[in-house]
Design a protein around this motif. Structure first.
Motif, short mmCIF file in Angstrom:
data_model
loop_
_atom_site.label_atom_id
_atom_site.label_comp_id
_atom_site.label_asym_id
_atom_site.label_seq_id
_atom_site.Cartn_x
_atom_site.Cartn_y
_atom_site.Cartn_z
N ARG A 22 -11.22 -7.70 -67.47
CA ARG A 22 -11.68 -9.03 -67.08
C ARG A 22 -11.73 -9.08 -65.56
O ARG A 22 -10.82 -8.59 -64.88
N LEU A 23 -12.79 -9.65 -65.02
CA LEU A 23 -12.94 -9.73 -63.58
C LEU A 23 -12.90 -11.20 -63.15
O LEU A 23 -13.59 -12.05 -63.74
N GLU A 24 -12.11 -11.47 -62.10
CA GLU A 24 -11.98 -12.83 -61.59
C GLU A 24 -12.24 -12.83 -60.09
O GLU A 24 -11.88 -11.88 -59.38
N LEU A 25 -12.83 -13.90 -59.60
CA LEU A 25 -13.05 -14.11 -58.18
C LEU A 25 -12.49 -15.47 -57.79
O LEU A 25 -12.95 -16.50 -58.30
N ASN A 26 -11.48 -15.42 -56.91
CA ASN A 26 -10.84 -16.65 -56.45
C ASN A 26 -10.42 -17.55 -57.62
O ASN A 26 -10.60 -18.77 -57.60
N GLY A 27 -9.88 -16.90 -58.65
CA GLY A 27 -9.35 -17.62 -59.80
C GLY A 27 -10.37 -17.94 -60.87
O GLY A 27 -10.00 -18.43 -61.96
N ARG A 28 -11.65 -17.71 -60.63
CA ARG A 28 -12.69 -17.99 -61.62
C ARG A 28 -13.02 -16.71 -62.39
O ARG A 28 -13.14 -15.64 -61.79
N ILE A 29 -13.19 -16.84 -63.67
CA ILE A 29 -13.54 -15.68 -64.49
C ILE A 29 -15.02 -15.36 -64.31
O ILE A 29 -15.89 -16.21 -64.54
N ILE A 30 -15.30 -14.13 -63.89
CA ILE A 30 -16.67 -13.65 -63.74
C ILE A 30 -17.19 -13.13 -65.08
O ILE A 30 -18.35 -13.32 -65.45
N GLY A 31 -16.32 -12.44 -65.81
CA GLY A 31 -16.71 -11.90 -67.09
C GLY A 31 -15.68 -10.94 -67.64
O GLY A 31 -14.70 -10.59 -66.96
N GLN A 32 -15.90 -10.51 -68.85
CA GLN A 32 -15.02 -9.53 -69.51
C GLN A 32 -15.89 -8.54 -70.27
O GLN A 32 -16.84 -8.93 -70.95
N LYS A 33 -15.59 -7.24 -70.10
CA LYS A 33 -16.38 -6.20 -70.75
C LYS A 33 -15.48 -5.13 -71.32
O LYS A 33 -14.39 -4.86 -70.81
N GLU A 34 -15.98 -4.52 -72.39
CA GLU A 34 -15.25 -3.39 -72.98
C GLU A 34 -15.45 -2.15 -72.13
O GLU A 34 -16.48 -1.97 -71.49
N VAL A 35 -14.42 -1.28 -72.14
CA VAL A 35 -14.53 0.04 -71.50
C VAL A 35 -14.08 1.09 -72.50
O VAL A 35 -13.18 0.85 -73.31
N SER A 36 -14.74 2.22 -72.46
CA SER A 36 -14.42 3.31 -73.39
C SER A 36 -15.06 4.57 -72.87
O SER A 36 -15.68 4.59 -71.80
N GLU A 37 -14.94 5.64 -73.62
CA GLU A 37 -15.60 6.88 -73.23
C GLU A 37 -17.11 6.72 -73.22
O GLU A 37 -17.81 7.35 -72.44
N SER A 38 -17.63 5.84 -74.08
CA SER A 38 -19.08 5.64 -74.12
C SER A 38 -19.59 4.98 -72.84
O SER A 38 -20.76 5.12 -72.48
N THR A 39 -18.72 4.25 -72.14
CA THR A 39 -19.09 3.65 -70.85
C THR A 39 -18.55 4.46 -69.68
O THR A 39 -18.59 4.01 -68.54
N LYS A 40 -18.03 5.65 -69.96
CA LYS A 40 -17.42 6.51 -68.95
C LYS A 40 -16.29 5.80 -68.21
O LYS A 40 -16.12 5.93 -67.01
N LEU A 41 -15.55 4.98 -68.98
CA LEU A 41 -14.38 4.25 -68.47
C LEU A 41 -14.77 3.24 -67.41
O LEU A 41 -13.94 2.86 -66.57
N THR A 42 -16.01 2.77 -67.43
CA THR A 42 -16.53 1.92 -66.37
C THR A 42 -17.12 0.64 -66.94
O THR A 42 -17.85 0.65 -67.94
N ALA A 43 -16.79 -0.48 -66.29
CA ALA A 43 -17.45 -1.76 -66.55
C ALA A 43 -18.05 -2.25 -65.24
O ALA A 43 -17.36 -2.28 -64.22
N SER A 44 -19.33 -2.62 -65.25
CA SER A 44 -20.01 -3.06 -64.04
C SER A 44 -20.35 -4.54 -64.12
O SER A 44 -20.78 -5.04 -65.17
N PHE A 45 -20.15 -5.23 -63.00
CA PHE A 45 -20.44 -6.65 -62.90
C PHE A 45 -21.26 -6.89 -61.63
O PHE A 45 -21.03 -6.26 -60.60
N ASP A 46 -22.20 -7.84 -61.69
CA ASP A 46 -22.90 -8.31 -60.49
C ASP A 46 -22.22 -9.60 -60.05
O ASP A 46 -22.21 -10.59 -60.79
N VAL A 47 -21.66 -9.56 -58.83
CA VAL A 47 -20.84 -10.67 -58.35
C VAL A 47 -21.39 -11.18 -57.02
O VAL A 47 -21.43 -10.43 -56.03
N PRO A 48 -21.83 -12.45 -56.95
CA PRO A 48 -22.24 -13.01 -55.66
C PRO A 48 -21.04 -13.02 -54.72
O PRO A 48 -19.97 -13.51 -55.07
N TYR A 49 -21.26 -12.48 -53.51
CA TYR A 49 -20.12 -12.32 -52.60
C TYR A 49 -19.66 -13.66 -52.03
O TYR A 49 -20.48 -14.49 -51.57
N GLU A 50 -18.37 -13.84 -52.06
CA GLU A 50 -17.71 -14.88 -51.29
C GLU A 50 -16.34 -14.35 -50.92
O GLU A 50 -15.70 -13.65 -51.71
N PRO A 51 -15.88 -14.63 -49.70
CA PRO A 51 -14.58 -14.11 -49.29
C PRO A 51 -13.47 -14.64 -50.18
O PRO A 51 -13.60 -15.68 -50.82
#
Length: 820
Positions: free
Chosen positions: A656-685
């Motif tokens: 699960r990915l969060e930015l400044n306390g807000r949930i951006i999203g949640q994704k599964e990871v496995s060997e089929s994803t090469k242990l990687t989950a990618s998210f597009d996140v609008p930048y804010e400090p």
């Protein structure tokens, strides 16, 4: 299953400084038998005439303490459009060697033997000189050596003046033309020793230790001891051997008598047993010490100490690699021999630090690409528990560069291989002999002949280790099919595959008994390579190209942004000077691909990398050895609201990915994803947080936090105190931090360095592969908030103070003690 049991020494006579309590002692004079001979050499980079003559005036030459690499020194005349520091656009090697210069250099050393040394045998030993070396003693030629990576020695007894009279050693070193595919360095870049013994003594590299019948209860130890008699009469000698364990207790002793003819040598075999042996492994590098004493007429004429480890290795296609009865997958990195900001100078501490860094990042094996390493490097591997593929050559009879070692191969290969095996065969860390790398003639009749000769010759000196050879596809011989490599693989214990992991399964079908390992792979294929290792017992490991960044092969690991139609290049040109393909950068810090490998190898449960903003209208192009332009950073000021790709690497069910306390999203990871989950996140400090979720529960957390503005410079020494030794070093990390002490990982400020006290600044710079202007300078630029300074003690005890100042930043100061 092929079995290889072995016991080996860590401290050969050429390595006495790091563990001086283990040095061999001449019982008549009470001084070191093997005397470090690094101090007070004279040097000039010039093709001078008559410098071999003892009365040559060298008063104006530079005084240097070895190890010394002249190619890394700033060039005369200062910086200009065509040269910066040690780098020059006129470099014959250009991109291959990192834009440095070779040429001709001369070294001279004046010394006087003590009267206690009268009547003794004196040997001059070099661990490595790049490249073509000629040696004179008192104007008389002692010998020459062609290869830049193997040790060599000369008996100079007959060339010396009487004790009390001055002697002069002169060494001419030639590094000419295009002779290397990477940064080689130039000069006497490894340790030199003067070995002074009684006439009856253990021969150079005259000990071989092997183990057999290893159980929890006992281990058999076999010693082959070669004793030399330089006297004029036959002698009867007692060879007394004792073994001391890691607990410093004597665990076994044996005594034998031999007869040695005048001006002759004799080898004797001894057998001992160790009760309840403590094995050497990557996790427990236990070391034993063999003390071999030579006694003639009731007097000890020589003592030779060797440290060794007890270990057993079995390798098979159905069970993989077994070390001391336990399966082991090789987490490997290829490494060239240079020490980054120090060039090729093989300071003992620099060699040790490289191994420490690799070990700390989860590596358990190193391939010494593509040549034998320094003795100091192998000693560090022994102490720290790092396995080694010890490699011989990058070419045989056919060239890769016009002036490379192929010119000498036919005449010199046996001498060089013998020196390598005799010096290295007792190191527990050395687990493979590699007979070559991407050899052009690897699979034709001449190559098969040479490979057979190499293997047969090595077996004359060591039968305890398996063989490999790093074999690539026929990019150099277009049209030749991969299956033509079969005769080359048949000669090897383990087949070395360079960039060919996709062939493992097909080759196993054809050759089910073949054992394989990836002797070179690229970071982008890390998942695929490691999956093969974990899946198949016949694939015993993977060695990434490379473990650490190195000088030369400039920018082969680059990433660039192109508009449509632009073409990429194999290497980057001036001002690039380092390869930028390592998992670890040239200063010793993790690069983005290492952060992914941390999760892949299980070093870490969860990591985050953030891709840099892609310029409008451009596309990212990654070179073959490259990686995405991503960093573990949430400092992207100026890109507010622009979407950034965030890659979360995890061994978990989901993230699960969060930015400044807000949930951006949640994704599964496995060997089929090469242990990687990618998210597009609008930048804010602020704070970017990833949470690994396992069985519905939070299992790990990783946070990236935006820093404040640069406020101070922080200095961190890798060790404090350091030894008052010219072979010790202190690495000081320079960090730009905000008011709360957080690294400002996008800072690029200039830092001015001032060193006072009992040390000298011998290396400075940063990890940037094209910042020539910071290399070796006292005013340097930070790269991603970091830089590095390397301090060499003067040899005196005292205090060393380093100050680092930058504009609008609090000055950093550190004091380092230099002690005996």
């Amino acid at each position: 299953m092929r079995s290889f049991s072995h016991a080996c020494f860590i401290i050969a006579p050429v390595f006495l400084f790091f563990l001086s309590s283990c040095g061999s002692i001449d019982q008549f004079s009470g001084v070191e038998r093997d005397r470090l001979f690094n101090d007070d050499w004279k040097f000039i980079k010039d093709s001078v005439i008559n410098a071999a003559k003892p009365d040559y005036d060298d008063a104006g030459w530079q005084v240097v303490d070895l190890p010394h690499d002249w190619s890394i020194a700033a060039l005369p005349g200062g910086d200009s459009e065509d040269q910066v520091g040690p780098f020059s656009k006129s470099s014959p090697g250009a991109t291959s060697t990192g834009y440095v210069l070779g040429g001709t250099g001369w070294y001279r050393k004046h010394f006087t033997l003590d009267r206690d040394d009268d009547g003794k045998t004196v040997l001059l030993k070099f661990d490595g000189v790049y490249m073509e070396a000629e040696v004179w003693v008192n104007g008389k030629q002692a010998g020459s050596h062609a290869y830049g990576y193997t040790p060599f020695w000369f008996d100079i007894t007959a060339l010396l003046n009487q004790p009390g009279e001055e002697n002069v050693i002169a060494v001419k070193v030639l590094n000419k033309g295009r002779n290397s595919r990477w940064y080689s360095g130039s000069g006497i870049y490894r340790n030199v020793h003067l070995t002074v013994t009684q006439p009856v003594h253990v021969a150079v590299w005259g000990i071989q230790v092997t183990t057999h019948e290893i159980t929890e209860e006992s281990a058999g130890v076999g010693l082959s001891v070669t004793v030399q008699n330089d006297g004029k009469e036959k002698v009867f000698a007692q060879i007394i051997t004792s073994i001391k364990g890691p607990d410093d207790q004597i665990s076994a002793e044996v005594r034998d008598t031999i007869t040695i003819d005048a001006s002759g040598k004799k080898m004797i075999k001894q057998r001992l047993a160790i009760v309840h042996p403590l094995p050497w492994s990557v996790s427990t590098p236990n070391l034993y010490q063999a003390n071999i004493a030579v006694e003639v007429n009731g007097k000890i004429t020589d003592r030779y100490l060797q440290t060794f480890g007890v270990r057993s290795v079995q390798i098979s296609a159905d069970k993989g690699l077994i070390l001391n009865g336990e399966p082991l997958e090789l987490k490997g990195g290829c490494m060239h021999h240079d020490n980054g900001l120090l060039g090729s100078a093989a300071f003992e501490r620099a060699e040790e630090r490289r191994v420490e860094i690799m070990k700390a990042n989860g590596f358990n094996a190193i391939r010494t690409s593509h040549n034998p390493p320094s003795e100091a490097f192998l000693n560090a591997c022994d102490r720290l528990g790092m396995l080694v593929i010890d490699e011989t050559f990058d070419m045989w009879e056919r060239p890769k560069n016009p002036m490379d070692y192929h010119r000498f191969f036919k005449e010199w290969w046996k001498k060089d291989v013998e020196a390598m095996i005799l010096r290295d065969r007792n190191h527990p860390s050395v687990i493979f002999w590699s007979i070559g790398n991407e050899i052009n003639e690897r699979a034709d009749t001449s190559g098969i002949r040479i490979a057979k000769s190499l293997i047969s010759f090595i077996k004359q000196f060591d039968t305890t280790r398996p063989f490999t050879n790093a074999i690539c596809e026929f990019w150099d011989i277009p049209g030749k099919p991969w299956d033509a490599t079969a005769p080359a693989f048949e000669l090897l214990t383990v087949g070395g595959y360079n960039y060919q992991f996709l062939r493992y399964e097909a080759d196993h079908e054809k050759y089910p008994g073949r054992i394989m390992m990836g002797t070179e792979s690229v970071p982008m294929d890390a998942f695929g390579n490691w999956q093969q290792v974990e899946k198949h017992s016949y694939v015993i490991g993977d060695f990434v190209w490379t473990g650490m960044d190195y000088l030369g092969e400039t920018g082969i690991g680059h990433t660039q942004y192109f508009t449509e139609g632009q073409q990429d290049a194999f290497a980057m040109t001036w001002p690039w000077f380092n390869a930028w393909c390592g998992d670890i950068d040239i200063t010793g810090n993790k690069k983005p691909q290492m952060i992914y490998r941390d999760v892949l190898w299980g070093n870490s449960r969860l990591e985050i990398n953030v891709h840099a903003p892609v310029p409008a209208g451009k596309t990212e192009k990654i070179s073959y050895w490259g990686w995405y332009d991503e960093w573990p950073s949430w400092n992207w000021m100026g890109n507010e609201d622009k979407p950034l790709r965030v890659s979360v690497y995890a061994r978990a069910d989901s993230v699960r990915l969060e930015l400044n306390g807000r949930i951006i999203g949640q994704k599964e990871v496995s060997e089929s994803t090469k242990l990687t989950a990618s998210f597009d996140v609008p930048y804010e400090p602020g704070e970017l947080k990833a949470i690994a979720i396992e069985n519905g529960k939070d299992a790990a957390v990783k946070v990236l936090k935006t820093s404040g503005a640069p406020a101070a410079i922080r200095l961190i020494a890798d060790r404090n105190p350091v030894r008052a030794s010219r072979n010790d070093l202190c690495y000081v990390s320079i960090e730009i931090v905000d008011e709360f002490g957080q690294l400002v990982d996008d800072a690029t400020g200039k830092v001015s360095l001032v060193l006072t006290g009992d040390g000298e600044l011998i290396g400075t710079g940063n990890a940037c592969p094209y910042d020539m202007n910071s290399f070796g300078k006292k005013v340097i630029t930070a790269f991603r908030g970091r830089a590095l300074a390397i301090i060499r003690p003067t040899g005196k005890t005292g205090m060393i103070t380093l100050k680092a100042a930058g504009e609008r930043m609090t000055e950093g100061t550190i004091q380092i003690r230099s002690t005996r």
